[in-house]
Design an enzyme around this catalytic site. Structure first.
Site, short mmCIF file in Angstrom:
data_model
loop_
_atom_site.label_atom_id
_atom_site.label_comp_id
_atom_site.label_asym_id
_atom_site.label_seq_id
_atom_site.Cartn_x
_atom_site.Cartn_y
_atom_site.Cartn_z
N CYS A 48 21.44 -18.13 -24.42
CA CYS A 48 22.18 -18.24 -23.17
C CYS A 48 21.36 -17.71 -21.99
O CYS A 48 21.48 -18.20 -20.87
CB CYS A 48 23.50 -17.47 -23.25
SG CYS A 48 24.60 -18.03 -24.56
N ASP A 74 -4.82 11.27 -5.09
CA ASP A 74 -5.14 11.70 -3.74
C ASP A 74 -5.01 13.23 -3.73
O ASP A 74 -4.29 13.79 -4.56
CB ASP A 74 -4.16 11.06 -2.76
CG ASP A 74 -4.36 11.54 -1.34
OD1 ASP A 74 -5.52 11.57 -0.89
OD2 ASP A 74 -3.37 11.90 -0.69
N ASP A 104 0.54 9.60 -1.35
CA ASP A 104 1.75 9.76 -0.55
C ASP A 104 1.60 9.31 0.89
O ASP A 104 2.58 9.26 1.62
CB ASP A 104 2.19 11.23 -0.55
CG ASP A 104 1.31 12.10 0.34
OD1 ASP A 104 0.10 11.81 0.43
OD2 ASP A 104 1.82 13.06 0.94
#
Length: 747
Positions: free
Chosen positions: A21, A431, A630
């Protein structure tokens, strides 16, 4: 009619009974003009559609394909769907009981040999009455199988309902034929299978009920998120305070948050202070102190004080709403391993029907007497045992639990592909600023040259940095203000990228920056050069100040390392990962930070535009790279990496470029995500292997492959029980992920 804009549509899908389905609904939705992507989650019975299309057209397309659909817009719809699922569960239990009331005594009597023969008038009457009772029980408890099978037949489709309807229906029809016209079949084949038909219906309903209950447990994480937001808020107005429904509140409305209450919406405190428990959003257990000017997030718990805040985000724009949407999208997405399973399941039902026909022909032409009975039993057993429910549930149910579990620990996973890829990483690129360090630099050392004082040095440095937007500049200005200094006004300010700044202060030319700035202006640092090197080796960033061409001293700034960074990096090493720091800071400072936390390799003094290139270099060396950052300058590298991890407190553009978002801002989130990824992938593999083995072994045994050797045929009732238990086993195995600990171990 207005033109639809590209958007995300979430639909509840009814009528799906197996993985076949899923393919049918997905293909139907993808064929609607304007649809870009459509993904169906069999575990949740939902569809996620992206495209410039009206929702009503999507719903109509699903209905035209033989299913039913409704739009899910917000928490109210989600709770309505949950209530519908609970109602469905109760109906399955009721169906099981009704069919079981007839199936149990019939099965016991059959095993004990108490049932009459068909050759006597009383025996025929008994079986005819039993057939009518069985038909009633099958109609009440299994009518949906036959209705759905017919609907799908009209749309030229076949699914699990088709297999069950064919198997149970054939057993009843054959049995009723034998009961009404016993002379129409050979004497050896005069056997009724009413108990098999009704028992199959009973067992499949029982299995579906158990599966439904287990699926409900699998989605508990999202239910908890939905339950975080209160239904009303205490609005403060000219006429006093009153409770107002959340959906009626707009922007810039003043709301009171009282102790012990959940904060209803996102906003900014304008009066008062308190501590707030943000653990359900960030995974951080310690309450956070909040005061005037601080942001607050809807869904978090106000602990101690009372305060007023002004709403800044409402409705679908709140942090909680965005988190729920991200989790929903991830739970509905499919990794490559899941798409493979869906493709297999898509052709499974037609293949099983062909196998059942071939089985029937083989037994009719080559089997022993009674051939009709053997033909019926083997074909019926193949149809019943081969349902691909377990195969269809194997991937989505594990993804649902894994993504939900990650959300509990403050890790938001944007898609299932990222969840799968995270477990395959070999290298993590970090970072420095805001990732390994706090991102809040402070002045740590003042070294004045002969004839200069610390106060004068800091005063002039703050004067030239007042006009700068660099994070280090803010630290210098804050340090001056902290000492009560008022920096003089700077004129002719000039920022020199990669070097520092120049300005005129009180009639003097002041330069403030790195060694390159001094050398390009023919200023000799003298003994200050060695001092700067010593400070850099201690993870401080030294900046030289020169006035009218002569060195005045050094202002050193350090960005403190996050308290848990070293422990988190040790966890990443234990997971077999190589750690690389990628930063624009000077090499000595970067290496000092790396040495303190245990990072393997440092790539320093990298320009923002070059970070993505460095990630690509690692990938070209055969590494599977995860990037953690960030800032805005990290966005290209996050997008280039195989998996991008964004610190949740960082820039929105970095978050949008990432695959996983760490709400807590801790590197432990990276280790948690990787551990969850590996555990989820292992769980998916267990489910898929179990489902494939079940069907691979079950179908031949059901077809009678063992009969020539040991005269063993599988009872159709056992096949029904096995089919029901296979789905329940898959869902139960996935639910083990709910007990997963952040360290990667299950309870």
């Amino acid at each position: 009619m207005t033109t639809a804009l590209a958007a995300n549509h979430r639909l509840a899908i009814a009528g799906m009974s197996c993985a076949g389905c899923v393919n049918a609904v997905e293909n139907t939705l993808r064929q609607v003009p304007g649809v870009i992507e459509a993904t169906v989650n069999f575990a949740e019975h939902t569809a996620q559609v992206v495209g410039a299309v009206e929702t009503q057209r999507l719903i109509q397309a699903v209905k035209d394909a033989g299913y039913d659909a409704a739009e899910l817009q917000g928490p109210a719809d989600e709770f309505a769907q949950e209530a519908s699922e609970e109602k469905h569960y109760r109906r399955l239990v009721r169906n099981t009981v009704v069919a079981g009331v007839l199936a149990a005594p019939l099965m016991i009597a059959e095993m004990a040999g108490w049932l009459p023969e068909l050759d006597t008038p009383s025996g025929r009457l008994f079986w005819i009455l039993t057939g009518l009772l069985t038909l009633a029980a099958m109609g009440y408890s299994g009518g949906h199988f036959f209705v759905n099978a017919w609907k799908h037949f009209r749309h030229h489709q076949a699914n699990m309902d088709t297999l069950i309807a064919l198997g149970a229906g054939a057993a009843w029809l054959y049995s009723m034929l034998v009961a009404l016209f016993p002379d129409s079949v050979p004497s050896l084949a005069r056997h009724a299978y009413f108990e098999a038909a009704v028992t199959i219906i009973t067992l499949i309903n029982l299995g579906s009920a158990l599966e439904s209950r287990a699926r409900g447990k699998a989605s508990q994480a999202i239910k908890r998120l939905l339950g975080l937001q209160p239904k009303t808020a205490r609005v403060v107005g000219p006429d006093g305070e009153r409770d107002v429904p959340i959906e009626e509140i707009g922007l810039d409305i003043v709301i009171r948050a009282r102790p012990g209450e959940k904060i209803p919406l996102d906003g900014e405190i304008i009066e008062g202070h308190s501590t707030v428990d943000e653990s359900m959003l960030t995974g951080e257990p310690l309450p956070v102190v909040k005061q005037e000017g601080d942001p607050v997030t809807g869904g978090t718990l106000n602990k101690t004080g009372s305060f007023l805040f002004k709403t800044t985000r409402v409705g679908r724009d709140t942090a909680l709403a965005r988190i729920i949407e991200l989790v929903r999208q991830a739970q509905s997405s499919k990794p490559a391993i899941g798409r493979l399973a869906d493709r297999v399941a898509g052709v499974f039902v037609p293949s099983v029907m062909i196998i059942a026909v071939l089985t029937a022909l083989a037994w009719f032409n080559f089997g022993p007497d009674p051939r009709l009975s053997y033909m019926l039993v083997t074909a019926m057993t193949v149809l019943i045992i081969a349902c691909p429910c377990a195969l269809g549930l194997a991937t989505p149910i594990s993804i649902m639990v894994g993504v939900g579990k990650a959300a509990e620990y403050g890790v938001l996973i944007r898609n299932g592909e990222a969840l799968q890829r995270a477990g395959q990483l070999t290298t993590i690129v970090l970072d420095k600023t805001g990732t390994v360090t706090t991102g809040r630099p402070t002045v740590t050392s003042l070294v004045p040259a002969t004839g200069w004082s610390e106060v004068e040095l800091l005063r002039l440095a703050a004067a030239v940095e007042t006009g700068s937007e660099h994070p280090l500049a803010e630290a210098v200005v804050e340090a001056a203000r902290g000492r009560g200094l008022e920096p003089p006004v700077a004129h002719a300010f000039e920022a020199l990228p990669g070097q520092g700044v120049r300005a005129e202060v009180e009639g003097h030319t002041v330069l403030f920056g790195n060694r390159t700035l001094m050398e390009r202006n023919t200023i000799a640092p003298g003994s200050m050069l060695q001092t700067a090197a010593t400070l850099a080796s201690q993870a401080q960033t030294p900046m030289l100040l020169a006035v009218d061409g002569r060195i005045a001293g050094i202002v050193a700034v350090a960005d403190p390392i996050k308290p848990d960074a070293k422990e988190a990096i040790q966890r990443l090493h234990a997971q077999g990962l190589k750690l690389v720091m990628l930063t624009g800071d000077n090499r000595a400072t970067a290496q000092a930070v790396a040495a303190q936390v245990g990072i393997d390799e440092v790539v320093a003094e990298v320009l923002p535009q070059d970070k993505a290139g460095r990630v690509k270099e690692l990938q070209q060396r055969g590494q599977v790279v995860g990037m953690v950052g960030d800032g805005i300058n990290d966005a290209p590298a996050l997008a280039q990496a195989d998996v991008g991890f964004a610190i949740g407190a960082g820039a929105d553009v970095a978050i949008e470029s990432a695959d996983l978002i760490l709400m807590r801002g801790s590197l432990h989130g990276v280790a948690d995500a990787i551990g969850l990824s590996k555990a989820t992938l292992q769980n998916i593999r267990q489910n898929l292997v179990g489902a494939f083995i079940y069907n691979t072994l079950g179908i031949p045994v059901a077809a009678g492959i063992l009969y020539p050797f040991i005269h063993l045929l599988l009872n159709p009732m056992i096949a029904g029980a096995a089919m029901a238990l296979s789905s329940f086993t898959v869902v139960s195995n996935a639910n083990r992920l709910r007990w997963l600990k952040p360290g990667g171990k299950t309870a």
